[in-house]
Design an enzyme around this catalytic site. Structure first.
Site, PDB file in Angstrom:
ATOM      1  N   LYS A  25       4.137   8.588   9.089  1.00  0.00           N
ATOM      2  CA  LYS A  25       3.785   7.967  10.368  1.00  0.00           C
ATOM      3  C   LYS A  25       4.719   8.391  11.514  1.00  0.00           C
ATOM      4  CE  LYS A  25       0.740   4.707   8.315  1.00  0.00           C
ATOM      5  NZ  LYS A  25       0.786   3.918   7.103  1.00  0.00           N
ATOM      6  N   TYR A  45       0.858  -1.187   0.000  1.00  0.00           N
ATOM      7  CA  TYR A  45       0.000   0.000   0.000  1.00  0.00           C
ATOM      8  C   TYR A  45       0.886   1.226   0.000  1.00  0.00           C
ATOM      9  CZ  TYR A  45      -3.415   3.477   1.585  1.00  0.00           C
ATOM     10  OH  TYR A  45      -4.216   4.589   1.697  1.00  0.00           O
ATOM     11  N   ASP A  57       9.337   2.754  -0.009  1.00  0.00           N
ATOM     12  CA  ASP A  57       8.295   3.356   0.809  1.00  0.00           C
ATOM     13  C   ASP A  57       8.489   2.838   2.229  1.00  0.00           C
ATOM     14  OD1 ASP A  57       6.066   4.128   2.172  1.00  0.00           O
ATOM     15  OD2 ASP A  57       4.645   3.587   0.588  1.00  0.00           O
TER      16      ASP A  57
HETATM   17  C1  LIG Z   1       0.205   4.502   5.722  1.00  0.00           C
HETATM   18  C2  LIG Z   1       1.032   4.302   4.509  1.00  0.00           C
HETATM   19  C3  LIG Z   1       1.026   5.216   3.450  1.00  0.00           C
HETATM   20  C4  LIG Z   1       0.073   6.381   3.396  1.00  0.00           C
HETATM   21  O1  LIG Z   1       0.281   7.273   4.431  1.00  0.00           O
HETATM   22  P1  LIG Z   1      -0.928   8.285   4.845  1.00  0.00           P
HETATM   23  O2  LIG Z   1      -0.286   9.181   5.814  1.00  0.00           O
HETATM   24  O3  LIG Z   1      -2.003   7.417   5.409  1.00  0.00           O
HETATM   25  O4  LIG Z   1      -1.349   8.959   3.599  1.00  0.00           O
HETATM   26  C5  LIG Z   1       1.903   5.024   2.425  1.00  0.00           C
HETATM   27  N1  LIG Z   1       2.740   3.988   2.414  1.00  0.00           N
HETATM   28  C6  LIG Z   1       2.775   3.076   3.398  1.00  0.00           C
HETATM   29  C7  LIG Z   1       3.755   1.967   3.349  1.00  0.00           C
HETATM   30  C8  LIG Z   1       1.906   3.195   4.478  1.00  0.00           C
HETATM   31  O5  LIG Z   1       1.906   2.267   5.421  1.00  0.00           O
END
Ligand SMILES: *Cc1c(COP(=O)(O)O)cnc(C)c1O
Length: 431
Positions: free
Chosen positions: A271, A142, A243
């Site tokens: 995060k 994701y 990511d």
């Molecule tokens: C949570 C998440 C996102 C998106 O971050 P948001 O702050 O919710 O937009 C992108 N990549 C990864 C791996 C994530 O866990």
């Protein structure tokens, strides 16, 4: 005060589905979502008066637990000096320096307000830098909710993707290639077919949005998944984007990249670096990042980017994380939970496999860890809703959806985790 049931009914009259992010509606586990009043260290207190040990930790940011006094103090102090300047402020420089200290591959950094934005910008930058259009992603990873990332695999092997959400243009989806996680062979084939059109490969270097799936070498290969991605992208002039929104700052070295010695061209963070306030960041090789406005032609902007409250919160979290022994404690506690849950399940005769990277864990109702989304889906996920509700009744909150990671914070003490394991033993034996 209204209870959760009443609040949810009321919420549904004005908020879409009663929530502001779909997973919060508990559709994945059934029942009515709890509304929360406050958090205290490892605990959540619902408006109904219940207390729950929190293993969601706001989906990752709360690595110090709820309302850590130093974070609260830093945010309050920052707020007194203004909630937003819309102009440069010292704290964004400090946080950028801290990010680069821990992630040396991020030679230049841009702060944004969410992980979604970080990814969206990294992809635009990769396309702008390479002059190519296609992005390759992995099924089950994701990367936030931007159009090009809400894409699933096309119908044939190695065809461009199709929309995985209403409202995503077919034309956008068709610039995304989707390949199974941990599948270097398919990735290599994709490069064989589209090589000179691929701008970037984006990957969660430990996939934390389908439970937690580690990168592994292919069958019979010495080469790890991430090493293979580095080799293929370099050979074809494509960028490699990690990511690390979940994995970043999860271990003392920063993230997966220093642990594996694979250096990505661009990295996305989020995060933890906001400590519960909205932040994302992207960064990477200088020559690439210099393509971003105001230095280069790739546009990106944000009214609240580098927001002083968010920067203060992130700085406070990273300051605590730097202290002697903090990561050892996190590691120990997460290990205790992983081993305790596996042991409790084994005793009850329930097949459970557990993965872990620092303080993030994945639980799968399967005898062995899955390696990709298809294998994740083949686990016995029907056991998850009764597990979730059983734990909730006993005062322990896991993610309200199967296939989500679990998080342990610095506030989770040995006794707190022990109680959770004891409750899990109870729940497993009833499953
Ligand atoms: C949570 C998440 C996102 C998106 O971050 P948001 O702050 O919710 O937009 C992108 N990549 C990864 C791996 C994530 O866990």
């Amino acid at each position: 005060m209204m209870n959760s049931l009443e609040l949810f009914e009321r919420a549904k009259r004005t908020l879409v589905g009663g929530v502001n992010s779909p997973v919060r509606s508990w559709r994945g586990v059934g029942g009515t979502p709890l509304f929360f009043q406050r958090g205290e260290g490892p605990f959540l207190r619902s408006v109904d008066g219940g207390r729950y040990t929190d293993y969601v930790c706001s989906w990752g940011p709360l690595i110090l637990g709820h309302a850590h006094p130093e974070v609260v103090e830093a945010v309050c102090a920052a707020a007194r000096e203004s909630t937003s300047f819309g102009a440069p402020c010292p704290k964004e420089v400090e946080l950028a320096e801290e990010v680069r200290r821990v992630f040396p591959s991020m030679e230049l950094v841009r702060f944004v307000s969410s992980g979604t934005e970080a990814v969206m910008t990294a992809l635009r930058l990769a396309r702008g830098f390479t002059g190519r259009e296609i992005v390759l992603k992995f099924d089950g990873c994701y990367h936030g909710h931007s159009d090009g990332m809400l894409v699933s695999a096309g119908s044939g092997a190695l065809t461009l993707g199709k929309p995985d959400s209403g409202g995503v243009p077919v034309s956008t989806a068709s610039t995304t290639l989707v390949v199974p996680y941990n599948d270097l062979e398919r990735t290599s084939e994709a490069f064989g077919r589209f090589g000179d059109r691929i701008a970037a490969v984006i990957v969660e270097p430990w996939a934390g949005n389908m439970g937690l799936v580690p990168p592994i070498p292919a069958n019979g290969s010495e080469e790890g998944f991430l090493e293979g991605l580095r080799r293929l992208t370099s050979a074809h002039g494509a960028l490699l984007i990690f990511d690390e929104v979940i994995t970043g700052f999860r271990v003392p070295e920063g993230g997966v990249q220093q642990r594996t010695d694979v250096t990505p061209d661009l990295t996305c963070l989020g995060k933890i670096i906001g400590g519960g306030l909205p932040v994302g960041a992207l960064g990477g090789r200088r020559e690439i990042c210099e393509h971003l406005a105001p230095l280069g032609p790739v546009y990106q902007a944000g009214t609240l980017s580098g927001n002083p409250l968010a920067m203060a919160s992130g700085l406070a979290v990273l300051r605590v994380l730097r202290r002697e022994g903090v990561y050892d404690t996190l590691e120990e506690r997460a290990k205790q939970l992983a081993e305790g849950m596996a042991g409790a399940a084994a005793k009850a005769g329930i097949p459970l496999s557990v993965s872990r990277f620092g303080s993030v864990l994945g639980f799968f109702f399967a005898p062995e860890l899955p390696r990709n989304l298809a294998e994740v889906k083949a686990t016995d996920a029907a056991k998850y809703p009764p597990f979730f509700h059983g734990m909730l009744e006993r005062g322990h909150m896991f993610a309200p959806s199967p296939f989500e990671a679990a998080f342990v914070s610095l506030a989770h003490t040995e006794e707190v985790v022990e109680r959770t394991i004891a409750a899990a033993a109870d729940v497993f034996s009833a499953l």
